[in-house]
Design an enzyme around this catalytic site. Structure first.
Site, PDB file in Angstrom:
ATOM      1  N   ARG A   1       0.431  -0.754   0.261  1.00 24.11           N
ATOM      2  CA  ARG A   1      -0.023   0.288  -0.003  1.00 24.11           C
ATOM      3  C   ARG A   1       1.032   1.317  -0.194  1.00 24.11           C
ATOM      4  O   ARG A   1       2.428   1.221  -0.110  1.00 24.11           O
ATOM      5  CB  ARG A   1      -0.756  -0.148   1.265  1.00 24.11           C
ATOM      6  CG  ARG A   1      -2.136  -0.752   1.462  1.00 24.11           C
ATOM      7  CD  ARG A   1      -2.631  -0.889   2.511  1.00 24.11           C
ATOM      8  NE  ARG A   1      -2.536  -1.366   4.301  1.00 24.11           N
ATOM      9  CZ  ARG A   1      -2.089  -0.386   4.683  1.00 24.11           C
ATOM     10  NH1 ARG A   1      -2.547   0.704   4.974  1.00 24.11           N
ATOM     11  NH2 ARG A   1      -1.723  -0.948   6.290  1.00 24.11           N
TER      12      ARG A   1
ATOM     13  N   VAL B   1       7.923  -6.698  10.194  1.00 30.88           N
ATOM     14  CA  VAL B   1       8.978  -7.002  10.289  1.00 30.88           C
ATOM     15  C   VAL B   1       8.788  -6.379  11.672  1.00 30.88           C
ATOM     16  O   VAL B   1      10.183  -5.646  11.928  1.00 30.88           O
ATOM     17  CB  VAL B   1       9.110  -5.458   9.110  1.00 30.88           C
ATOM     18  CG1 VAL B   1       9.603  -5.929   7.850  1.00 30.88           C
ATOM     19  CG2 VAL B   1       8.917  -4.182   9.384  1.00 30.88           C
TER      20      VAL B   1
ATOM     21  N   ASN C   1      11.175   0.257   3.663  1.00 35.32           N
ATOM     22  CA  ASN C   1       9.819   1.560   3.294  1.00 35.32           C
ATOM     23  C   ASN C   1       8.664   1.319   4.845  1.00 35.32           C
ATOM     24  O   ASN C   1       7.533   2.483   5.497  1.00 35.32           O
ATOM     25  CB  ASN C   1       9.185   1.548   2.185  1.00 35.32           C
ATOM     26  CG  ASN C   1       7.624   1.993   1.870  1.00 35.32           C
ATOM     27  OD1 ASN C   1       8.016   3.517   2.665  1.00 35.32           O
ATOM     28  ND2 ASN C   1       6.761   1.092   2.021  1.00 35.32           N
TER      29      ASN C   1
ATOM     30  N   SER D   1      11.144  10.532   7.948  1.00 36.06           N
ATOM     31  CA  SER D   1       9.524  11.631   8.208  1.00 36.06           C
ATOM     32  C   SER D   1      10.522  13.030   7.954  1.00 36.06           C
ATOM     33  O   SER D   1      11.398  12.932   8.677  1.00 36.06           O
ATOM     34  CB  SER D   1       8.754  11.238   8.747  1.00 36.06           C
ATOM     35  OG  SER D   1       7.643  12.049   8.740  1.00 36.06           O
TER      36      SER D   1
ATOM     37  N   TYR E   1       6.817   8.108  16.814  1.00 32.06           N
ATOM     38  CA  TYR E   1       6.793   7.536  15.505  1.00 32.06           C
ATOM     39  C   TYR E   1       8.610   9.026  14.990  1.00 32.06           C
ATOM     40  O   TYR E   1       8.610   7.974  14.709  1.00 32.06           O
ATOM     41  CB  TYR E   1       5.342   8.588  14.974  1.00 32.06           C
ATOM     42  CG  TYR E   1       5.889   8.499  12.898  1.00 32.06           C
ATOM     43  CD1 TYR E   1       5.802   7.275  12.684  1.00 32.06           C
ATOM     44  CD2 TYR E   1       5.924   9.716  12.756  1.00 32.06           C
ATOM     45  CE1 TYR E   1       5.272   7.052  11.271  1.00 32.06           C
ATOM     46  CE2 TYR E   1       6.048   9.705  11.214  1.00 32.06           C
ATOM     47  CZ  TYR E   1       6.230   8.625  10.643  1.00 32.06           C
ATOM     48  OH  TYR E   1       5.992   8.055   9.309  1.00 32.06           O
TER      49      TYR E   1
ATOM     50  N   ALA F   1      10.590  10.137  16.985  1.00 31.29           N
ATOM     51  CA  ALA F   1      12.183   9.140  17.971  1.00 31.29           C
ATOM     52  C   ALA F   1      12.364   8.671  17.073  1.00 31.29           C
ATOM     53  O   ALA F   1      13.306   8.723  16.824  1.00 31.29           O
ATOM     54  CB  ALA F   1      11.326   9.202  19.326  1.00 31.29           C
TER      55      ALA F   1
ATOM     56  N   ILE G   1       2.507  13.297   1.967  1.00 33.24           N
ATOM     57  CA  ILE G   1       2.125  12.687   1.099  1.00 33.24           C
ATOM     58  C   ILE G   1       0.651  11.877   0.826  1.00 33.24           C
ATOM     59  O   ILE G   1       0.248  10.954   1.448  1.00 33.24           O
ATOM     60  CB  ILE G   1       3.405  11.255   0.180  1.00 33.24           C
ATOM     61  CG1 ILE G   1       4.294  11.639   0.641  1.00 33.24           C
ATOM     62  CG2 ILE G   1       3.112  10.859  -0.886  1.00 33.24           C
ATOM     63  CD1 ILE G   1       5.084  12.683  -0.405  1.00 33.24           C
TER      64      ILE G   1
END
Ligand code: NDP
Length: 249
Positions: free
Chosen positions: A17, A66, A92, A142, A155, A157, A188
């Site tokens: 996705r 993962v 990713n 990010s 997130y 961090a 995005i």
């Protein structure tokens, strides 16, 4: 924009996705053989598998979470068995949540760190014997990591730590010809926008029309292009870099 990746063997995590899907399809169309993974069964798995069947090359879509070390090890072993070597890795797969820091439970902290950061460590670590001179690792960070975002301390961090991982590995692996870079997306517009209430999507578009120099959100293809550039020989002298792909936020 075309980058030749003919014959290159790539591992891309989280390719069913969003941004990952865009990277997988763009890389396959540029001539690479791609192995990608996902965590949960969905229609997206079936449609990606079908799209890759229509695309020349040796492509594989496999289930592997993962966030679990053992599953990363199995994933990279599958890449080794199928390809024998890797020319590129894209970390990713990522997850996010929005929680006030005072309410952030330890297990949620761990989930976010494990999936966004520890997974990248483990994928690169296990893939190292497969990565020869001229290979390239791209970590999807990010733009928010450098800015800071309320409710996303865990997130940001994890994403900020990816930069340290990238800088150090660029230096450690550079002498053997392995490059390591970060691509840091702004906002995005993925298919997640289709799933949210129309009002919220319109609100986000309006906000980022104000916040970005280009006065709009980015597209998946506009993120995939820079990733393919960093995987390709056009970026042969770039390593340890963070490429912000954020429309000039
Ligand atoms: P999506 O949620 O749209 O897609 C994430 C993909 O990763 C899916 O294919 C998902 O598969 C997979 N994935 C998630 N968790 C796991 C896991 N534990 N194991 C294996 N696969 C997993 O994310 P985006 O495309 O929006 O984001 C992609 C990357 O870009 C992330 O690292 C994100 O942090 C970063 N980013 C995105 C931004 C944006 O605006 N979209 C902005 C800044 C950074 P499944 O369907 O099985 O869950």
């Amino acid at each position: 924009m075309e980058f030749a990746l003919h014959g290159k063997k790539l591992l891309v995590t989280g390719g069913t996705r969003g941004i990952g899907r865009g990277i997988v399809l763009a890389a396959a169309r540029a001539g690479a053989d791609v192995l990608t993974c996902y965590r949960q069964e969905s229609e997206a798995v079936d449609t990606l598998t079908a799209a890759l069947k229509e695309t020349a090359g040796d492509h594989h879509v496999v289930r592997a979470d993962v966030g679990e070390i053992a599953e990363v090890d199995r994933l990279v072993q599958e890449a080794a068995d199928r390809f024998g070597q890797l020319h590129g890795v894209v970390n990713n797969a990522g997850v996010i949540s929005h929680i006030p820091f005072g309410e952030l439970p330890a297990d949620e902290w761990s989930r976010i760190i494990d999936t966004n950061l520890t997974a990248a460590y483990r994928v690169i670590h296990q893939a190292l014997p497969l990565l020869g001179a001229g290979s390239s690792v791209v970590n999807v960070g990010s733009r928010g990591a450098a800015a800071g975002i309320p409710l996303r301390a865990h997130y940001t961090a994890a994403k900020a730590a990816m930069t340290g991982l990238t800088r150090s590995l660029a230096k450690e692996l550079g002498p053997r010809g392995v490059r390591v870079n970060v691509v840091a997306p702004g906002v995005i517009e993925t298919e997640a926008f289709d799933a949210m209430p129309a009002e919220r999507a319109a609100g986000l578009r309006a906000t980022y029309a104000q916040k970005t120099a280009l006065a709009r959100l980015g597209t998946v293809d506009e993120l995939a292009g820079p990733v393919l550039f960093l995987l390709s020989e056009h970026s042969a002298y770039i390593t340890g870099e963070t490429l912000n792909v954020d429309g000039g936020i």
